[in-house]
Design a protein around this motif. Structure first.
Motif, PDB file in Angstrom:
ATOM      1  N   LEU A 146      95.866   1.457  -3.336  1.00  0.00           N
ATOM      2  CA  LEU A 146      95.750   1.547  -1.882  1.00  0.00           C
ATOM      3  C   LEU A 146      94.755   2.630  -1.475  1.00  0.00           C
ATOM      4  N   ARG A 147      94.759   3.743  -2.183  1.00  0.00           N
ATOM      5  CA  ARG A 147      93.774   4.798  -1.883  1.00  0.00           C
ATOM      6  C   ARG A 147      92.359   4.289  -2.101  1.00  0.00           C
ATOM      7  N   GLU A 148      92.128   3.540  -3.180  1.00  0.00           N
ATOM      8  CA  GLU A 148      90.806   2.962  -3.437  1.00  0.00           C
ATOM      9  C   GLU A 148      90.404   1.975  -2.350  1.00  0.00           C
ATOM     10  N   ALA A 149      91.401   1.356  -1.717  1.00  0.00           N
ATOM     11  CA  ALA A 149      91.146   0.401  -0.641  1.00  0.00           C
ATOM     12  C   ALA A 149      90.931   1.107   0.701  1.00  0.00           C
ATOM     13  N   GLY A 150      91.020   2.439   0.713  1.00  0.00           N
ATOM     14  CA  GLY A 150      90.754   3.188   1.934  1.00  0.00           C
ATOM     15  C   GLY A 150      91.977   3.689   2.680  1.00  0.00           C
ATOM     16  N   VAL A 151      93.161   3.441   2.146  1.00  0.00           N
ATOM     17  CA  VAL A 151      94.393   3.894   2.798  1.00  0.00           C
ATOM     18  C   VAL A 151      94.626   5.364   2.451  1.00  0.00           C
ATOM     19  N   THR A 152      94.963   6.164   3.446  1.00  0.00           N
ATOM     20  CA  THR A 152      95.339   7.550   3.219  1.00  0.00           C
ATOM     21  C   THR A 152      96.823   7.558   2.884  1.00  0.00           C
ATOM     22  N   VAL A 153      97.158   7.736   1.621  1.00  0.00           N
ATOM     23  CA  VAL A 153      98.552   7.772   1.181  1.00  0.00           C
ATOM     24  C   VAL A 153      98.942   9.235   1.023  1.00  0.00           C
ATOM     25  N   LEU A 154      99.850   9.692   1.864  1.00  0.00           N
ATOM     26  CA  LEU A 154     100.278  11.089   1.874  1.00  0.00           C
ATOM     27  C   LEU A 154     101.445  11.285   0.920  1.00  0.00           C
ATOM     28  N   LEU A 155     101.119  11.366  -0.349  1.00  0.00           N
ATOM     29  CA  LEU A 155     102.120  11.540  -1.395  1.00  0.00           C
ATOM     30  C   LEU A 155     101.732  12.756  -2.217  1.00  0.00           C
ATOM     31  N   GLY A 156     102.610  13.730  -2.275  1.00  0.00           N
ATOM     32  CA  GLY A 156     102.325  14.946  -3.020  1.00  0.00           C
ATOM     33  C   GLY A 156     102.355  16.154  -2.110  1.00  0.00           C
ATOM     34  N   ASP A 157     101.661  17.197  -2.510  1.00  0.00           N
ATOM     35  CA  ASP A 157     101.739  18.482  -1.814  1.00  0.00           C
ATOM     36  C   ASP A 157     101.380  18.437  -0.335  1.00  0.00           C
ATOM     37  N   ASN A 158     100.456  17.598   0.074  1.00  0.00           N
ATOM     38  CA  ASN A 158     100.054  17.545   1.483  1.00  0.00           C
ATOM     39  C   ASN A 158     100.721  16.419   2.247  1.00  0.00           C
ATOM     40  N   GLY A 159     101.805  15.893   1.709  1.00  0.00           N
ATOM     41  CA  GLY A 159     102.504  14.804   2.366  1.00  0.00           C
ATOM     42  C   GLY A 159     103.957  14.795   1.960  1.00  0.00           C
ATOM     43  N   PHE A 160     104.420  13.665   1.486  1.00  0.00           N
ATOM     44  CA  PHE A 160     105.810  13.527   1.084  1.00  0.00           C
ATOM     45  C   PHE A 160     105.951  13.850  -0.401  1.00  0.00           C
ATOM     46  N   VAL A 161     106.888  14.708  -0.714  1.00  0.00           N
ATOM     47  CA  VAL A 161     107.208  15.032  -2.102  1.00  0.00           C
ATOM     48  C   VAL A 161     108.542  14.363  -2.415  1.00  0.00           C
ATOM     49  N   PRO A 162     108.562  13.409  -3.345  1.00  0.00           N
ATOM     50  CA  PRO A 162     109.817  12.714  -3.649  1.00  0.00           C
ATOM     51  C   PRO A 162     110.928  13.689  -4.058  1.00  0.00           C
ATOM     52  N   HIS A 163     112.125  13.358  -3.632  1.00  0.00           N
ATOM     53  CA  HIS A 163     113.312  14.174  -3.865  1.00  0.00           C
ATOM     54  C   HIS A 163     114.158  13.581  -4.979  1.00  0.00           C
ATOM     55  N   LYS A 164     115.120  14.342  -5.466  1.00  0.00           N
ATOM     56  CA  LYS A 164     116.053  13.809  -6.461  1.00  0.00           C
ATOM     57  C   LYS A 164     116.876  12.698  -5.814  1.00  0.00           C
ATOM     58  N   PRO A 165     117.290  11.683  -6.577  1.00  0.00           N
ATOM     59  CA  PRO A 165     118.117  10.626  -6.005  1.00  0.00           C
ATOM     60  C   PRO A 165     119.333  11.209  -5.279  1.00  0.00           C
ATOM     61  N   ARG A 166     119.573  10.672  -4.106  1.00  0.00           N
ATOM     62  CA  ARG A 166     120.703  11.046  -3.242  1.00  0.00           C
ATOM     63  C   ARG A 166     120.629  12.502  -2.769  1.00  0.00           C
ATOM     64  N   HIS A 167     119.439  13.089  -2.753  1.00  0.00           N
ATOM     65  CA  HIS A 167     119.257  14.465  -2.288  1.00  0.00           C
ATOM     66  C   HIS A 167     118.155  14.565  -1.230  1.00  0.00           C
ATOM     67  N   GLY A 168     117.877  13.484  -0.537  1.00  0.00           N
ATOM     68  CA  GLY A 168     116.835  13.524   0.481  1.00  0.00           C
ATOM     69  C   GLY A 168     117.251  14.375   1.675  1.00  0.00           C
ATOM     70  N   ASP A 169     116.291  15.045   2.276  1.00  0.00           N
ATOM     71  CA  ASP A 169     116.517  15.866   3.454  1.00  0.00           C
ATOM     72  C   ASP A 169     115.723  15.249   4.598  1.00  0.00           C
ATOM     73  N   LEU A 170     116.405  14.516   5.470  1.00  0.00           N
ATOM     74  CA  LEU A 170     115.723  13.821   6.550  1.00  0.00           C
ATOM     75  C   LEU A 170     114.986  14.774   7.480  1.00  0.00           C
ATOM     76  N   ASP A 171     115.503  15.979   7.648  1.00  0.00           N
ATOM     77  CA  ASP A 171     114.833  16.947   8.511  1.00  0.00           C
ATOM     78  C   ASP A 171     113.506  17.418   7.923  1.00  0.00           C
ATOM     79  N   ALA A 172     113.330  17.264   6.619  1.00  0.00           N
ATOM     80  CA  ALA A 172     112.101  17.717   5.963  1.00  0.00           C
ATOM     81  C   ALA A 172     111.039  16.616   5.873  1.00  0.00           C
ATOM     82  N   TYR A 173     111.353  15.402   6.339  1.00  0.00           N
ATOM     83  CA  TYR A 173     110.375  14.323   6.265  1.00  0.00           C
ATOM     84  C   TYR A 173     109.135  14.713   7.072  1.00  0.00           C
ATOM     85  N   PRO A 174     107.943  14.692   6.475  1.00  0.00           N
ATOM     86  CA  PRO A 174     106.744  15.264   7.101  1.00  0.00           C
ATOM     87  C   PRO A 174     106.030  14.341   8.093  1.00  0.00           C
TER      88      PRO A 174
END
Length: 184
Positions: A146-174
Protein backbone atom coordinates in the motif's frame (compact mmCIF):
# COMPACT_ATOMS: atom_id res chain seq x y z
CA UNK A 1 -25.31 -31.87 23.42
CA UNK A 2 -27.11 -28.57 23.95
CA UNK A 3 -29.46 -27.51 21.22
CA UNK A 4 -30.34 -23.82 20.80
CA UNK A 5 -34.07 -23.25 21.07
CA UNK A 6 -34.67 -26.58 22.83
CA UNK A 7 -35.77 -25.93 26.45
CA UNK A 8 -34.77 -29.45 27.48
CA UNK A 9 -31.18 -28.77 26.40
CA UNK A 10 -30.42 -25.14 27.31
CA UNK A 11 -27.28 -23.44 26.07
CA UNK A 12 -24.99 -22.42 28.95
CA UNK A 13 -24.72 -18.65 29.46
CA UNK A 14 -21.01 -18.68 28.59
CA UNK A 15 -21.87 -20.00 25.11
CA UNK A 16 -24.78 -17.69 24.35
CA UNK A 17 -24.31 -15.14 21.64
CA UNK A 18 -24.78 -11.51 22.60
CA UNK A 19 -28.17 -10.01 21.83
CA UNK A 20 -26.66 -7.77 19.15
CA UNK A 21 -23.60 -8.23 16.94
CA UNK A 22 -20.37 -6.79 18.26
CA UNK A 23 -17.39 -5.72 16.16
CA UNK A 24 -14.28 -7.89 16.08
CA UNK A 25 -12.18 -4.96 17.22
CA UNK A 26 -12.74 -2.22 19.78
CA UNK A 27 -13.96 1.13 18.56
CA UNK A 28 -11.30 3.78 19.07
CA UNK A 29 -12.48 6.96 20.74
CA UNK A 30 -13.46 9.94 18.66
CA UNK A 31 -10.89 12.44 17.56
CA UNK A 32 -10.93 16.14 18.22
CA UNK A 33 -10.25 18.72 15.54
CA UNK A 34 -12.14 18.53 12.27
CA UNK A 35 -14.06 15.41 13.31
CA UNK A 36 -14.82 16.53 16.86
CA UNK A 37 -18.47 17.20 16.06
CA UNK A 38 -19.34 13.52 16.12
CA UNK A 39 -21.94 12.85 18.80
CA UNK A 40 -21.01 9.24 19.47
CA UNK A 41 -17.80 8.75 21.48
CA UNK A 42 -17.23 5.47 19.61
CA UNK A 43 -18.01 6.14 15.94
CA UNK A 44 -18.68 3.04 13.91
CA UNK A 45 -19.91 2.88 10.33
CA UNK A 46 -21.26 -0.57 11.16
CA UNK A 47 -23.53 0.86 13.84
CA UNK A 48 -24.61 3.80 11.72
CA UNK A 49 -25.43 1.52 8.82
CA UNK A 50 -27.13 -1.35 10.61
CA UNK A 51 -28.38 -0.22 14.01
CA UNK A 52 -30.11 3.05 13.24
CA UNK A 53 -32.50 2.86 16.18
CA UNK A 54 -31.65 6.37 17.32
CA UNK A 55 -31.48 8.13 13.95
CA UNK A 56 -27.70 8.00 13.66
CA UNK A 57 -27.70 7.83 9.87
CA UNK A 58 -29.69 11.05 9.72
CA UNK A 59 -27.39 12.64 12.34
CA UNK A 60 -24.29 11.69 10.34
CA UNK A 61 -25.93 13.05 7.19
CA UNK A 62 -26.69 16.31 8.98
CA UNK A 63 -23.10 16.50 10.24
CA UNK A 64 -21.64 16.07 6.75
CA UNK A 65 -24.41 17.73 4.75
CA UNK A 66 -24.58 14.66 2.50
CA UNK A 67 -26.57 11.44 2.43
CA UNK A 68 -24.88 8.44 4.03
CA UNK A 69 -24.13 5.53 1.75
CA UNK A 70 -23.13 2.15 3.08
CA UNK A 71 -24.07 0.04 0.07
CA UNK A 72 -23.26 0.30 -3.61
CA UNK A 73 -25.70 2.39 -5.61
CA UNK A 74 -27.37 1.12 -8.75
CA UNK A 75 -25.82 2.24 -12.05
CA UNK A 76 -29.05 4.09 -12.85
CA UNK A 77 -28.81 6.15 -9.64
CA UNK A 78 -27.09 9.53 -9.59
CA UNK A 79 -23.94 9.91 -7.52
CA UNK A 80 -25.05 12.58 -5.05
CA UNK A 81 -21.76 12.77 -3.14
CA UNK A 82 -19.06 15.26 -4.10
CA UNK A 83 -15.68 13.87 -5.14
CA UNK A 84 -13.39 13.43 -2.13
CA UNK A 85 -10.30 15.55 -1.59
CA UNK A 86 -8.66 12.73 0.37
CA UNK A 87 -9.46 9.46 2.14
CA UNK A 88 -8.88 8.53 5.78
CA UNK A 89 -9.07 4.81 6.54
CA UNK A 90 -9.28 4.35 10.30
CA UNK A 91 -9.31 2.17 12.23
CA UNK A 92 -7.68 -0.11 9.66
CA UNK A 93 -8.00 -3.70 10.86
CA UNK A 94 -5.73 -6.49 9.67
CA UNK A 95 -8.73 -7.92 7.79
CA UNK A 96 -9.40 -4.70 5.89
CA UNK A 97 -5.66 -4.24 5.27
CA UNK A 98 -5.43 -7.69 3.66
CA UNK A 99 -8.51 -7.18 1.50
CA UNK A 100 -7.48 -3.69 0.42
CA UNK A 101 -3.92 -4.71 -0.48
CA UNK A 102 -5.26 -7.55 -2.62
CA UNK A 103 -7.97 -5.39 -4.28
CA UNK A 104 -10.91 -7.23 -2.76
CA UNK A 105 -13.87 -4.85 -2.95
CA UNK A 106 -16.67 -6.80 -1.31
CA UNK A 107 -18.05 -3.76 0.56
CA UNK A 108 -18.64 -0.17 -0.48
CA UNK A 109 -15.89 1.06 1.84
CA UNK A 110 -13.34 -1.36 0.34
CA UNK A 111 -14.47 -0.47 -3.16
CA UNK A 112 -13.99 3.23 -2.53
CA UNK A 113 -10.54 2.93 -0.98
CA UNK A 114 -9.40 0.49 -3.66
CA UNK A 115 -10.65 2.88 -6.33
CA UNK A 116 -8.97 5.76 -4.49
CA UNK A 117 -5.55 4.31 -5.24
CA UNK A 118 -6.32 4.17 -8.95
CA UNK A 119 -7.66 7.74 -8.88
CA UNK A 120 -4.53 8.97 -7.14
CA UNK A 121 -6.46 10.33 -4.14
CA UNK A 122 -4.34 11.25 -1.13
CA UNK A 123 -5.03 8.42 1.30
CA UNK A 124 -4.05 8.02 4.94
CA UNK A 125 -4.49 4.72 6.76
CA UNK A 126 -4.27 4.39 10.54
CA UNK A 127 -4.11 0.72 11.59
CA UNK A 128 -5.57 -0.78 14.74
CA UNK A 129 -4.53 -4.34 15.56
CA UNK A 130 -2.44 -6.12 18.13
CA UNK A 131 1.24 -7.08 17.89
CA UNK A 132 0.43 -10.78 17.45
CA UNK A 133 -1.55 -9.90 14.32
CA UNK A 134 1.18 -7.46 13.22
CA UNK A 135 3.75 -10.26 13.46
CA UNK A 136 2.04 -12.22 10.69
CA UNK A 137 4.32 -12.05 7.62
CA UNK A 138 1.50 -10.90 5.34
CA UNK A 139 0.97 -7.70 7.35
CA UNK A 140 4.38 -6.24 6.51
CA UNK A 141 3.93 -7.19 2.84
CA UNK A 142 0.47 -5.59 2.69
CA UNK A 143 1.69 -2.39 4.39
CA UNK A 144 4.67 -2.17 2.02
CA UNK A 145 2.41 -2.76 -1.00
CA UNK A 146 0.00 0.00 0.00
CA UNK A 147 2.87 2.40 0.73
CA UNK A 148 4.32 1.66 -2.73
CA UNK A 149 0.88 2.45 -4.15
CA UNK A 150 1.01 5.90 -2.52
CA UNK A 151 -0.98 5.28 0.66
CA UNK A 152 0.36 6.89 3.82
CA UNK A 153 0.18 4.01 6.31
CA UNK A 154 0.76 5.33 9.83
CA UNK A 155 2.19 2.22 11.44
CA UNK A 156 5.09 2.48 13.86
CA UNK A 157 6.63 5.32 15.82
CA UNK A 158 4.82 8.15 14.01
CA UNK A 159 1.44 6.45 13.99
CA UNK A 160 -0.14 3.41 15.55
CA UNK A 161 2.07 1.06 17.54
CA UNK A 162 0.42 -2.36 17.89
CA UNK A 163 -0.38 -3.40 21.45
CA UNK A 164 -0.30 -6.77 23.19
CA UNK A 165 -3.47 -8.82 22.58
CA UNK A 166 -6.31 -7.66 24.82
CA UNK A 167 -4.24 -4.69 26.07
CA UNK A 168 -5.33 -1.94 23.69
CA UNK A 169 -5.74 1.57 25.09
CA UNK A 170 -8.51 3.33 23.18
CA UNK A 171 -7.53 6.69 24.66
CA UNK A 172 -4.06 6.31 23.11
CA UNK A 173 -5.33 5.72 19.55
CA UNK A 174 -3.49 8.41 17.52
CA UNK A 175 -6.39 10.01 15.65
CA UNK A 176 -4.59 13.32 15.54
CA UNK A 177 -1.64 11.79 13.67
CA UNK A 178 -4.03 10.65 10.95
CA UNK A 179 -5.80 13.99 10.77
CA UNK A 180 -2.46 15.81 10.63
CA UNK A 181 -1.32 13.55 7.75
CA UNK A 182 -4.28 14.58 5.58
CA UNK A 183 -3.65 17.30 2.99
CA UNK A 184 -4.64 20.78 4.17
Amino acid sequence: MDCPGDPTHPVPDRLRRPARPTPAHPRPRRPGGRLGGLRDPHPSAYRWATEDAEGEIEALGALTGHPVRHQYKLPSQDDVLPPPDALLVAPLTSNTLAKWATAISDTLALGLITEGIGLGLPTVALPHFNNAQAAHPAIARHVAFLREAGVTVLLGDNGFVPHKPRHGDLDAYPWQAAIDALPA
